[in-house]
Design a protein around this motif. Structure first.
Motif, short mmCIF file in Angstrom:
data_model
loop_
_atom_site.label_atom_id
_atom_site.label_comp_id
_atom_site.label_asym_id
_atom_site.label_seq_id
_atom_site.Cartn_x
_atom_site.Cartn_y
_atom_site.Cartn_z
N TYR A 162 0.85 -1.18 0.00
CA TYR A 162 0.00 0.00 0.00
C TYR A 162 0.89 1.24 0.00
CZ TYR A 162 -3.39 -3.45 1.65
OH TYR A 162 -4.17 -4.56 1.78
N THR A 163 0.43 2.29 -0.66
CA THR A 163 1.23 3.52 -0.73
C THR A 163 0.37 4.71 -0.32
OG1 THR A 163 2.49 2.53 -2.55
CG2 THR A 163 2.78 4.89 -2.18
N PRO A 164 0.13 4.85 0.96
CA PRO A 164 -0.67 5.99 1.43
C PRO A 164 0.16 7.26 1.49
CG PRO A 164 0.04 4.70 3.30
CD PRO A 164 0.51 3.96 2.08
N ARG A 165 -0.53 8.39 1.43
CA ARG A 165 0.13 9.68 1.66
C ARG A 165 0.25 9.84 3.18
NH1 ARG A 165 1.23 14.39 -1.02
NH2 ARG A 165 1.30 16.27 0.28
N MET A 166 1.46 9.57 3.70
CA MET A 166 1.68 9.54 5.14
C MET A 166 3.18 9.63 5.38
SD MET A 166 0.72 6.40 7.78
CE MET A 166 -1.04 6.59 7.57
N THR A 167 3.59 10.28 6.46
CA THR A 167 5.00 10.36 6.82
C THR A 167 5.32 9.34 7.90
OG1 THR A 167 4.65 11.99 8.57
CG2 THR A 167 4.99 12.83 6.32
N PHE A 168 6.62 9.10 8.13
CA PHE A 168 7.03 8.21 9.21
C PHE A 168 6.51 8.69 10.56
CE2 PHE A 168 10.64 6.11 6.80
CZ PHE A 168 10.15 4.83 6.96
N VAL A 169 6.55 9.99 10.76
CA VAL A 169 6.09 10.54 12.05
C VAL A 169 4.63 10.18 12.28
CG1 VAL A 169 5.58 12.67 13.30
CG2 VAL A 169 7.77 12.41 12.13
N GLU A 170 3.80 10.31 11.26
CA GLU A 170 2.38 9.98 11.38
C GLU A 170 2.17 8.49 11.62
OE1 GLU A 170 0.37 13.38 8.54
OE2 GLU A 170 1.34 11.66 7.60
N LEU A 171 2.97 7.66 10.94
CA LEU A 171 2.85 6.22 11.10
C LEU A 171 3.26 5.78 12.50
CD1 LEU A 171 2.35 3.40 9.79
CD2 LEU A 171 4.80 3.35 9.30
N ILE A 172 4.35 6.34 13.01
CA ILE A 172 4.87 5.93 14.32
C ILE A 172 3.85 6.19 15.42
CG2 ILE A 172 6.64 6.53 16.05
CD1 ILE A 172 8.60 6.79 13.66
N GLU A 173 2.98 7.17 15.22
CA GLU A 173 1.91 7.43 16.19
C GLU A 173 0.91 6.29 16.25
OE1 GLU A 173 -0.31 10.98 15.73
OE2 GLU A 173 0.83 12.01 17.28
N LYS A 174 0.80 5.53 15.15
CA LYS A 174 -0.23 4.51 15.05
C LYS A 174 0.25 3.11 15.42
CE LYS A 174 -2.55 6.94 11.23
NZ LYS A 174 -3.87 7.14 11.86
N ILE A 175 1.54 2.84 15.30
CA ILE A 175 2.04 1.48 15.46
C ILE A 175 2.73 1.29 16.81
CG2 ILE A 175 2.29 1.15 12.97
CD1 ILE A 175 5.27 1.64 13.29
N PRO A 176 2.75 0.05 17.33
CA PRO A 176 3.40 -0.22 18.62
C PRO A 176 4.92 -0.25 18.49
CG PRO A 176 2.48 -2.23 17.70
CD PRO A 176 2.06 -1.12 16.79
N SER A 177 5.60 0.56 19.29
CA SER A 177 7.07 0.63 19.21
C SER A 177 7.72 -0.67 19.65
CB SER A 177 7.58 1.78 20.09
OG SER A 177 7.19 1.59 21.43
N SER A 178 6.99 -1.53 20.36
CA SER A 178 7.56 -2.80 20.81
C SER A 178 7.78 -3.78 19.66
CB SER A 178 6.66 -3.45 21.86
OG SER A 178 5.37 -3.69 21.33
#
Length: 226
Positions: A162-178
């Motif tokens: 998938y190729t959404p219009r999104m930055t790493f910063v925006e993605l990191i807010e959504k995914i678990p850092s663990s």
């Protein structure tokens, strides 16, 4: 209750943070540090929810520290310099407190931190992205890796890309850092889907992903390979 540490090379600045926190029940200051390296050593063994971070410090700046951290707590910048305000957005900071700051302004930043941290703790095993005119649900466990390119991401899953219009910063807010770790300026990988590591590359299925020198040490520490 949120756990926190404060990092500032000025003792008076630390005292102000300690004083403000003493008036609040929602945050506990576990420790404080006068340089970034000591703070990083502490964080390796003691994860916290939040850090109060000065930017302009000798030897290692606050921004350099964040670049080196793999598991990044939420951040409230505390600084005397206005010129870093715009750059702070690249680090998804909760707030930017300009010294000297009064208790009311500090309290406002803490409320923002509470809201974000509580939302993250309610996080589910999936998130949604916009893909053209469609809204797609993606399970964290299905993600192999993510490649960044400007304002777009390539999110490669077990089934498709998938190729959404999104930055790493925006993605990191959504995914678990663990479960996810940055191994390159352009790549974030799912630790659970690693097949092998060889010759400064991570192998996930048929994909070979480079490990850059900047992220190598932190990546190996995450895997207990240091």
């Amino acid at each position: 209750m949120m756990t926190a540490i404060a990092i500032d090379d000025e003792p008076k600045a630390i005292q102000v943070i300690q004083h403000h926190i003493s008036k609040m029940d929602s945050v506990m200051l576990l420790s404080h540090f006068y340089n970034a390296k000591d703070a990083m050593s502490f964080l390796k063994q003691n994860p916290v929810d939040l850090i109060f971070l000065d930017i302009n410090m000798p030897h290692m700046s606050g921004l350099e520290m964040l670049n080196d951290l793999q598991l990044k707590p939420q951040v409230i910048f505390t600084t005397a310099y206005t010129e870093f305000a715009i750059e702070s957005y690249d680090y998804n900071a909760i707030d930017y407190l300009l010294k000297p700051f009064e208790f009311d302004r500090f309290q406002m930043a803490i409320h923002k931190a509470e809201e974000r941290i509580n939302n993250l703790k309610k996080q589910k095993d999936f998130f949604f992205i916009k893909d053209g005119f469609k809204t797609i649900k993606i399970e964290f466990q299905d993600i192999l890796f993510v490649k960044g390119s400007g304002n777009y991401l390539d999110i490669v899953t077990k089934e498709k890309k998938y190729t959404p219009r999104m930055t790493f910063v925006e993605l990191i807010e959504k995914i678990p850092s663990s479960k996810f770790v940055r191994i390159h300026q352009s790549y974030l990988i799912n630790i659970l889907n690693i097949d092998k590591i060889e010759n400064n590359k991570v192998y996930i299925g048929t994909h070979q992903i480079p490990i850059s020198n900047r992220y190598k040490e932190g990546f190996f520490k995450r895997l207990n390979l240091e």
